[in-house]
Design a protein around this motif. Structure first.
Motif, PDB file in Angstrom:
ATOM      1  N   ASP A 101      34.560  39.219  -2.670  1.00 16.55           N
ATOM      2  CA  ASP A 101      33.234  39.424  -2.100  1.00 16.55           C
ATOM      3  C   ASP A 101      33.084  38.982  -0.743  1.00 16.55           C
ATOM      4  N   LEU A 102      32.515  39.886  -0.032  1.00 16.42           N
ATOM      5  CA  LEU A 102      32.371  39.800   1.603  1.00 16.42           C
ATOM      6  C   LEU A 102      31.229  39.047   1.677  1.00 16.42           C
ATOM      7  N   ALA A 103      31.137  38.620   2.907  1.00 13.21           N
ATOM      8  CA  ALA A 103      29.871  37.772   3.445  1.00 13.21           C
ATOM      9  C   ALA A 103      29.690  37.594   4.974  1.00 13.21           C
ATOM     10  N   LEU A 104      28.491  37.516   5.135  1.00 10.20           N
ATOM     11  CA  LEU A 104      27.997  37.541   6.365  1.00 10.20           C
ATOM     12  C   LEU A 104      27.823  35.957   6.589  1.00 10.20           C
ATOM     13  N   TYR A 105      28.476  35.220   7.941  1.00 12.01           N
ATOM     14  CA  TYR A 105      28.451  33.958   8.103  1.00 12.01           C
ATOM     15  C   TYR A 105      27.692  33.646   9.510  1.00 12.01           C
ATOM     16  N   THR A 106      27.340  32.309   9.495  1.00  8.64           N
ATOM     17  CA  THR A 106      26.947  31.938  10.896  1.00  8.64           C
ATOM     18  C   THR A 106      27.695  30.716  11.241  1.00  8.64           C
ATOM     19  N   SER A 149      31.094  24.407  11.666  1.00 11.37           N
ATOM     20  CA  SER A 149      31.759  25.152  10.558  1.00 11.37           C
ATOM     21  C   SER A 149      31.043  26.518  10.486  1.00 11.37           C
ATOM     22  N   PHE A 150      31.723  27.420   9.894  1.00  7.68           N
ATOM     23  CA  PHE A 150      31.203  28.847   9.731  1.00  7.68           C
ATOM     24  C   PHE A 150      30.523  28.568   8.026  1.00  7.68           C
ATOM     25  N   LYS A 151      29.186  29.123   8.010  1.00  9.44           N
ATOM     26  CA  LYS A 151      28.429  28.805   6.938  1.00  9.44           C
ATOM     27  C   LYS A 151      28.140  30.214   6.258  1.00  9.44           C
ATOM     28  N   PRO A 152      28.227  30.549   5.154  1.00  6.88           N
ATOM     29  CA  PRO A 152      28.012  32.020   4.454  1.00  6.88           C
ATOM     30  C   PRO A 152      26.505  31.803   4.431  1.00  6.88           C
ATOM     31  N   PHE A 159      31.661  38.252   9.788  1.00  9.99           N
ATOM     32  CA  PHE A 159      31.837  38.831   8.801  1.00  9.99           C
ATOM     33  C   PHE A 159      33.298  38.980   8.104  1.00  9.99           C
ATOM     34  N   GLY A 160      33.658  38.685   6.988  1.00  7.64           N
ATOM     35  CA  GLY A 160      34.635  38.776   6.129  1.00  7.64           C
ATOM     36  C   GLY A 160      34.790  38.295   4.875  1.00  7.64           C
ATOM     37  N   PRO A 161      35.993  37.881   4.189  1.00 13.03           N
ATOM     38  CA  PRO A 161      35.757  37.504   2.816  1.00 13.03           C
ATOM     39  C   PRO A 161      35.984  35.888   2.742  1.00 13.03           C
ATOM     40  N   ASP A 162      36.405  35.250   3.718  1.00 15.87           N
ATOM     41  CA  ASP A 162      36.173  33.804   3.729  1.00 15.87           C
ATOM     42  C   ASP A 162      36.240  33.453   5.113  1.00 15.87           C
ATOM     43  N   GLU A 167      19.300  49.888  13.497  1.00 19.39           N
ATOM     44  CA  GLU A 167      19.503  50.536  12.257  1.00 19.39           C
ATOM     45  C   GLU A 167      20.748  51.265  12.002  1.00 19.39           C
ATOM     46  N   GLY A 168      21.115  51.456  10.646  1.00 20.23           N
ATOM     47  CA  GLY A 168      22.309  52.147  10.322  1.00 20.23           C
ATOM     48  C   GLY A 168      23.732  51.665  10.594  1.00 20.23           C
ATOM     49  N   VAL A 169      23.808  50.442  11.219  1.00 19.67           N
ATOM     50  CA  VAL A 169      25.117  49.913  11.658  1.00 19.67           C
ATOM     51  C   VAL A 169      26.125  50.098  10.410  1.00 19.67           C
ATOM     52  N   ILE A 170      27.317  50.659  10.678  1.00 20.22           N
ATOM     53  CA  ILE A 170      28.410  50.660   9.540  1.00 20.22           C
ATOM     54  C   ILE A 170      29.572  49.519  10.090  1.00 20.22           C
ATOM     55  N   LEU A 171      30.103  48.992   9.276  1.00 19.62           N
ATOM     56  CA  LEU A 171      31.396  48.300   9.417  1.00 19.62           C
ATOM     57  C   LEU A 171      32.607  48.937   8.841  1.00 19.62           C
ATOM     58  N   ASN A 172      33.627  48.903   9.406  1.00 27.59           N
ATOM     59  CA  ASN A 172      34.877  49.470   8.748  1.00 27.59           C
ATOM     60  C   ASN A 172      36.225  48.490   8.797  1.00 27.59           C
ATOM     61  N   THR A 173      36.494  47.853   7.653  1.00 23.25           N
ATOM     62  CA  THR A 173      37.555  47.165   7.847  1.00 23.25           C
ATOM     63  C   THR A 173      38.580  47.074   6.672  1.00 23.25           C
ATOM     64  N   SER A 174      39.629  46.396   6.523  1.00 22.14           N
ATOM     65  CA  SER A 174      40.748  46.505   5.284  1.00 22.14           C
ATOM     66  C   SER A 174      40.807  44.863   5.302  1.00 22.14           C
ATOM     67  N   CYS A 175      40.826  44.268   4.025  1.00 25.42           N
ATOM     68  CA  CYS A 175      40.970  43.004   3.971  1.00 25.42           C
ATOM     69  C   CYS A 175      42.442  42.489   3.800  1.00 25.42           C
TER      70      CYS A 175
END
Length: 450
Positions: free
Chosen positions: A34-39, A44-47, A72-75, A88-96
């Motif tokens: 699962d991916l998450a947004l963190y701050t 520390s980074f917190k999801p 943004f990321g998996p961990d 509006e309409g922002v798209i992120l492209n990435t590979s894990c």
């Protein structure tokens, strides 16, 4: 397709209270987690928002109403910074699996942020050229006015960039303000006796700490890391460092997130360097943020206790390691002498370059109660012995031949070499990181040399 949003951790109540939200889509490859947004809050980074995806497509719902940094990321070890909340309409492209670069589509603010960082790099390169020219002026005095003029050109680039952003993009203007440092020769020579005093007080001169937008800007943390890294190299004792840095905190609202980010940046560098001021700023963090961040303050309290033994005035922890001949030497065997613990290695160029300086002071003071205990971070005995012979090192040497995993180096939080720790006759730490002229001056002070 919309997916169920999982709120895994809420840092503040704003997510629950938000009336307007924006949908952000992530198109990914090879993402099995699962991916998450963190701050990031200074420790520390917190999801804060996570979603499960189907066919490598994810959607995140973020509060609208203004730009804010997310990660943004998996961990927490694989995160990418991104600005969200205003488009509006922002798209992120990435590979894990790292095969594709991270990219952001349909986002003017992220394009502008990328351009700003490129401009920072360009300005910094030009500044480095000016600094290099100034250093060359030590041998050719005619270059000095040219170097100072080149610095003035760099200063104007920085000011023009900041001024343009204040009107065009206040969000990025705050980032620029944290990265706008003007040259001492053109802006500080009349008011300050030296550049380091100017740097300490004027590094943040364009930042308005009353502006609450800085409370959510991770660049505060990064800027204080850079600030601390420079000052800690000059002010190696606690009193001088705190005298230089503390006035900055009169401008930052106490208990604010800006202060939390600033202290986080300071503490990260001081801990890394085992600087004697670490305890003071870690305690300030605990005093101001124990209720807001109990986990971080509990961890810091433990670190304070573990660091005290390695700070100025603390008793150096004892250790025992093998000499080149296989005998064992303990640090405590040297009580009654002033001891320099010298961390080095045969493969370390700066260490080998420093050895003649160390050899010189050893020859001067060895008959007056001065001893050196070299701790090598070598892995190969032959290379270790060859370096000792080539450099003519006559003092005590030990190693466990574990390289960077040397137990003594880990015990003393040594993260770079050469690194020295000077102890008094009772085994208490006098100073860390002394080299060259600084080491000579300290030994002359201890032994009363003219």
């Amino acid at each position: 397709m919309r997916y169920t949003i999982l709120f895994s951790l809420l840092l503040t109540g704003f997510l629950l209270q938000a009336q307007n939200t924006l949908m952000v889509k992530a198109e990914t490859q090879s993402c099995t987690k699962d991916l998450a947004l963190y701050t990031f809050d200074g420790t520390s980074f917190k999801p804060i928002i996570a979603a499960s995806g189907t066919d490598n497509v994810y959607e995140f719902e973020v509060p609208a109403g203004g730009h804010r940094f997310y990660y943004f990321g998996p961990d927490p070890t694989k995160l990418q910074p991104i600005v969200l909340g205003g488009e509006e309409g922002v798209i992120l492209n990435t590979s894990c699996n790292g095969t594709l670069p991270f990219a952001v589509k349909n986002s003017v603010i992220n394009d502008q942020y990328t351009s700003l960082k490129e401009e920072f790099n360009s300005i910094n390169q030009e500044n480095q050229q000016a600094v290099q020219m100034y250093r060359m002026s030590f041998r050719n005095a005619e270059l000095k006015p040219q170097a100072i003029e080149k610095m003035a050109v760099v200063d104007q680039r920085r000011i023009s960039l900041l001024d343009s952003l204040k009107t065009a993009n206040p969000f990025l203007a705050r980032v620029a303000a944290l990265n706008t440092y003007l040259s001492y020769f053109n802006h500080g020579e009349e008011a300050y006796d030296n550049e380091i005093a100017y740097f300490a007080r004027e590094f943040f001169q364009f930042v308005d700490w009353e502006d609450e937008a800085y409370h959510e800007l991770p660049w505060v943390y990064e800027s204080f890391k850079n600030y601390t890294n420079t000052l800690s190299q000059v002010y190696t004792d606690k009193e001088a460092f705190t005298a230089a840095v503390d006035p900055i905190f009169t401008d930052i609202p106490q208990g604010s997130m800006a202060e939390k980010l600033a202290l986080g940046g300071i503490i990260s560098i001081l801990k890394q360097k085992s600087h004697p001021a670490f305890v003071d700023y870690a305690q300030q963090f605990i005093d101001h943020f124990s209720e807001l961040d109990p986990r971080a303050t509990t961890d810091l309290a433990k670190q304070i206790e573990s660091q005290k033994s390695f700070l100025i005035g603390g008793e150096a922890p004892d250790f025992t390691q093998a000499t080149p001949s296989g005998e064992s030497i303990s640090l405590s065997d040297l009580r009654g002498k002033v001891v320099l613990i010298d961390f080095w290695a045969s493969w370390c160029g700066p260490c080998r370059k420093e050895n003649p300086n160390v050899k010189r002071v050893y020859d001067v003071y060895k008959e007056q109660g001065f001893e050196i205990l070299g701790v090598s971070l070598d892995r190969t005995q032959d290379r270790w012995l060859k370096a000792i012979e080539q450099d003519g090192l006559q003092w005590l040497q030990v190693s466990d031949l574990k390289g960077w995993k040397n137990e003594v180096a880990q015990m003393y939080s040594v993260s770079s070499i050469p690194h020295t720790i000077l102890l008094d006759a009772e085994g208490k730490i006098i100073a860390r990181g002394l080299r060259g002229a600084q080491l000579e001056a300290k030994l002359a002070e201890i032994f009363g040399a003219d």
